[in-house]
Design an enzyme around this catalytic site. Sequence first.
Site, PDB file in Angstrom:
ATOM      1  N   GLN A 198      -6.513   1.564 -10.590  1.00 33.44           N
ATOM      2  CA  GLN A 198      -7.950   0.550 -10.959  1.00 33.44           C
ATOM      3  C   GLN A 198      -7.501  -0.093 -12.120  1.00 33.44           C
ATOM      4  OE1 GLN A 198      -9.431   4.729 -12.294  1.00 33.44           O
ATOM      5  NE2 GLN A 198     -10.509   3.577 -13.748  1.00 33.44           N
ATOM      6  N   CYS A 213     -13.111   4.103 -11.360  1.00 32.83           N
ATOM      7  CA  CYS A 213     -12.526   5.408 -10.869  1.00 32.83           C
ATOM      8  C   CYS A 213     -13.498   5.893  -9.772  1.00 32.83           C
ATOM      9  CB  CYS A 213     -12.508   6.453 -11.725  1.00 32.83           C
ATOM     10  SG  CYS A 213     -13.975   6.866 -12.797  1.00 32.83           S
ATOM     11  N   HIS A 261     -14.927  10.938 -15.109  1.00 30.92           N
ATOM     12  CA  HIS A 261     -13.779  10.523 -14.464  1.00 30.92           C
ATOM     13  C   HIS A 261     -13.929  10.979 -12.885  1.00 30.92           C
ATOM     14  CE1 HIS A 261     -10.143   8.223 -13.251  1.00 30.92           C
ATOM     15  NE2 HIS A 261      -9.362   9.091 -13.243  1.00 30.92           N
ATOM     16  N   ASN A 302      -5.080  10.707  -8.493  1.00 29.23           N
ATOM     17  CA  ASN A 302      -5.864   9.726  -9.554  1.00 29.23           C
ATOM     18  C   ASN A 302      -5.926   8.365  -8.897  1.00 29.23           C
ATOM     19  OD1 ASN A 302      -6.988   8.931 -11.797  1.00 29.23           O
ATOM     20  ND2 ASN A 302      -5.489  10.633 -12.931  1.00 29.23           N
TER      21      ASN A 302
END
Length: 452
Positions: free
Chosen positions: A66, A72, A368, A390
Amino acid sequence: MDTMRSVTTEDLANSREGFFSERANVVAKNAVTSMGLRAAARVPEGVAGNTMQFDIDLTQGKRCDQQRSGRCWMFASLNTMRYRVIKKYNLKTFELSQAFPLFYDKLEKSNWFLENILDTLDEPLGGRLVSYLLTDPIGDGGQWDMFKSLVRKYGVVPKESMPETACSRNTREMDAYLTRYLRGCAKRLRESHEAGVGPDDLSSMKKQMMDDVYHLLVTCLGEPPASFEVRLRDKDDELALSGTFTPREFFDEAVGMELDDYVSLISAPTADKPFGHTYTVSRLGNVWEDGGVRYLNLEPAELKRVALAQLRDGLPVWFGCDVAQSYLGDEGIMDTAALDVDGLLGFPVEGCMDKAERLDYGESLMTHAMVLEGVRLDESGAPTLWKVENSWGKDHGRDGFDTLSDPWFDQYVYQVVVDKKYLSPDERHTYETEEPTVLEPWDPMGSLALAR
């Protein structure tokens, strides 16, 4: 001087004597000033439990990044969708455009903000509600229900059909100028209302403002494609999908996900949110005609149960958490046993509040969103460690992956999104039929995942 209300010379002398009389304090000081708190508090035995070995392990394409944006929640949502495309067409890797939903999210959030300004024209400018609306009208963050609204209305496109730009990779400048413009719009609308301009003319003013917003977004992000060509080749270099699609057609054909089957579950143990009930957040959303968000609040054990069930069926799980807590970022380890800050300092800091108290006193909220793609189980089949994809690129953590211990899940995971078929009959009935309690706009469950 009131010695009970001021820091006195005697207080400082006593504190100094108490600190330096303990060998452990001096050792801690030397370590922390040299390497920082978390590095000094790192527990190697706790870290050792975070090996990348799982009983259920879903394989994904290359890691996404990102970069310098708070997208996110979009990356996590798109990662759950691209997983389906990769599996369906037997691809080596594949990525959906993250600039495409960014464009429409900024557009829809701008409209959402201006509609809220029109709805609060008689509220005081200095009151908490209008001040809150003006604080961050079109920030990068979001939640699953908001992403679902974007996809339902606009669809998705391959990354090649709307690639990243300088303003999508780093949204700071675009956000700053769009926010400034929208605050100016709010000023014009409120002043026009005070001058006696009627509702219809105010709505016409808003339409012109939205035309300017579109202009700014195309300038920064490019024009979203109305249709595009697709040629996907599988691992054997065979043509797996080809044709011309609109974004909605491509979502239906390539992703094939029933959006309304996926529901948002939260776990917030505060007194104002009894478990087993539904909630929404006032004035939180993006697509005006689609409404806001809807949650079912459950115990952490229930979030784990449904997440594990979906992973067993071969599908990843979107989740939201407070990523900065008990986190070894360079190693990608979220584990309360891997850090002992309280032992290092000699008094409770991380342990000074429980989960509910952290929410009530502003210490924790969802920051997040990521994706659960694997889990390690103990002899009884209970989860002990979760594999996390992630969206911070392949150089983060371990090839872009993090690990999340089960005790960390209990403390800092606040939201999961799963197919509602995994809910119990009672849970599903509550989610679908109960009138949700409306939370204040500034409630911690209204926080928007945006960490980078």
